[in-house]
Enzyme design. Structure first.
Site, PDB file in Angstrom:
ATOM      1  N   SER A 150       0.834  -1.200   0.000  1.00 35.17           N
ATOM      2  CA  SER A 150       0.000   0.000   0.000  1.00 35.17           C
ATOM      3  C   SER A 150       0.863   1.242   0.000  1.00 35.17           C
ATOM      4  O   SER A 150       1.997   1.235   0.506  1.00 35.17           O
ATOM      5  CB  SER A 150      -0.891   0.010   1.246  1.00 35.17           C
ATOM      6  OG  SER A 150      -1.529   1.257   1.405  1.00 35.17           O
ATOM      7  N   TYR A 163      -1.042  -0.552   9.893  1.00 34.91           N
ATOM      8  CA  TYR A 163      -1.262  -0.958   8.503  1.00 34.91           C
ATOM      9  C   TYR A 163      -0.016  -0.682   7.658  1.00 34.91           C
ATOM     10  O   TYR A 163       0.423  -1.526   6.869  1.00 34.91           O
ATOM     11  CB  TYR A 163      -2.455  -0.171   7.975  1.00 34.91           C
ATOM     12  CG  TYR A 163      -2.905  -0.486   6.575  1.00 34.91           C
ATOM     13  CD1 TYR A 163      -3.600  -1.659   6.292  1.00 34.91           C
ATOM     14  CD2 TYR A 163      -2.687   0.419   5.541  1.00 34.91           C
ATOM     15  CE1 TYR A 163      -4.055  -1.922   5.009  1.00 34.91           C
ATOM     16  CE2 TYR A 163      -3.133   0.167   4.259  1.00 34.91           C
ATOM     17  CZ  TYR A 163      -3.814  -1.007   3.996  1.00 34.91           C
ATOM     18  OH  TYR A 163      -4.259  -1.271   2.725  1.00 34.91           O
ATOM     19  N   LYS A 167       2.281  -3.393   5.690  1.00 39.10           N
ATOM     20  CA  LYS A 167       2.363  -3.308   4.232  1.00 39.10           C
ATOM     21  C   LYS A 167       3.799  -3.133   3.741  1.00 39.10           C
ATOM     22  O   LYS A 167       4.179  -3.663   2.688  1.00 39.10           O
ATOM     23  CB  LYS A 167       1.484  -2.158   3.729  1.00 39.10           C
ATOM     24  CG  LYS A 167      -0.010  -2.428   3.850  1.00 39.10           C
ATOM     25  CD  LYS A 167      -0.407  -3.732   3.158  1.00 39.10           C
ATOM     26  CE  LYS A 167      -1.901  -3.877   2.987  1.00 39.10           C
ATOM     27  NZ  LYS A 167      -2.268  -5.166   2.367  1.00 39.10           N
TER      28      LYS A 167
END
Length: 306
Positions: A150, A163, A167
């Site tokens: 991401s 997150y 990622k």
């Protein structure tokens, strides 16, 4: 997307793909895309009804698919999923690690449990799924694995430290697995999607949601899983736009060692960060090789890695 699939409909014929988190959103779009290209698909999702529904959609259009309900963090069940694919079709060619969750919160307010939950699903879930197919792909000397990274990991995003960490960890996993899998015909890449899914609900305007449909991302998969796929590529995709992201290394400056080194690093900060002539290293030891080769009395460096 339907017209494009119809045009190149047999590109992945005979291949078997597993797509995780494919009961809806981006994973569903991936599964439909791969099936449209001729692949037989294992549709994984925690929600059995959702997985079966997507498999039924594929079957209704003449494709072959099976639904399989399992959390990507459940190692025994993921092992059963790989075994089911082998029992059904005798091979596994493609794994798209797409399953994920969000627990967005600023780092100051985030609990360790919220951090761990996201890392477990994104990173360890991808590790568990990849481990379940790795030996199969090695033995058949063919495999295509896609990690879902991401822009949050590549470049940072407020409120997504958990997150983003997970990622970016997947980029490092990709880099190493691509090196280890190369001689076995396994190519490992990353997809960094921008798409409106359940994870982005409430964050985007209706206009943005229309432009960021998951089906505008999925066509990029063909470049990452086809016979001519690269390895160690990071493909950024959204709204029909595709770009490559790279981890680079600047030329840097040899400032020497000993007394005053810290001050010289500060003084040369501009030159150290100058991106003119930066490279994309072929392997991690490239940094060490460059460091040892710099300076007035550079030792001979034997190439390492590959």
């Amino acid at each position: 997307m339907e017209n494009e699939v119809e045009h190149i409909g047999g590109t992945l014929r005979g291949r078997v793909a597993i797509v995780t988190g494919a009961g809806g959103g981006l994973g569903r779009s991936h599964a439909l895309m791969l099936a449209g290209l001729g692949a037989r698909v294992v549709v994984n999702d925690m929600n059995a009804a959702a997985a079966d529904q997507v498999a039924a959609e594929i079957g209704a259009t003449g494709g072959e698919a099976i639904g399989f309900a399992a959390s990507v963090t459940d190692e025994p069940r993921i092992g059963e999923m790989a075994a089911r694919a082998m029992e059904t079709w005798g091979r596994i060619d493609i794994l798209v690690n797409n399953a994920g969750i969000l627990r967005d919160r600023s780092f100051a307010k985030m609990t360790v449990a919220e951090f761990r939950d996201v890392v477990d699903v994104h990173l360890m879930g991808s590790v568990i799924c990849t481990k379940s197919v790795w030996e199969i792909m090695r033995e058949q000397r063919h495999g295509r694995i896609v990690m879902t990274t991401s822009s949050s990991g590549l470049f940072g995003n407020f409120g997504q430290s958990n997150y983003a960490a997970a990622k970016m960890a997947l980029v490092g996993l990709m880099q190493t697995l691509a090196l280890e899998g190369e001689k076995y015909g396994i190519r490992v890449n990353c997809l960094a999607p921008t798409a409106a899914t359940a994870m982005t609900h409430g964050l985007l305007t209706p206009e943005a949601l229309d432009r960021l449909s998951p089906e505008f991302v999925s066509p990029g998969l063909l470049a990452l899983v086809g016979d001519d796929a690269p390895t160690r590529a990071i493909l950024c995709a959204g709204a029909g736009h595709f770009a490559r992201s790279n981890v680079t290394l600047t030329q840097g400056v040899h400032v020497g060692t000993g007394k005053g080194t810290a001050e010289r690093v500060v003084a040369d900060w501009g030159r150290i960060g100058d991106r003119t002539g930066e490279i994309v290293p072929d392997y991690g030891f490239a940094q060490m090789e460059r460091e040892l080769a710099s300076g007035p009395a550079a030792p001979r460096v034997k190439a390492v890695g590959g």
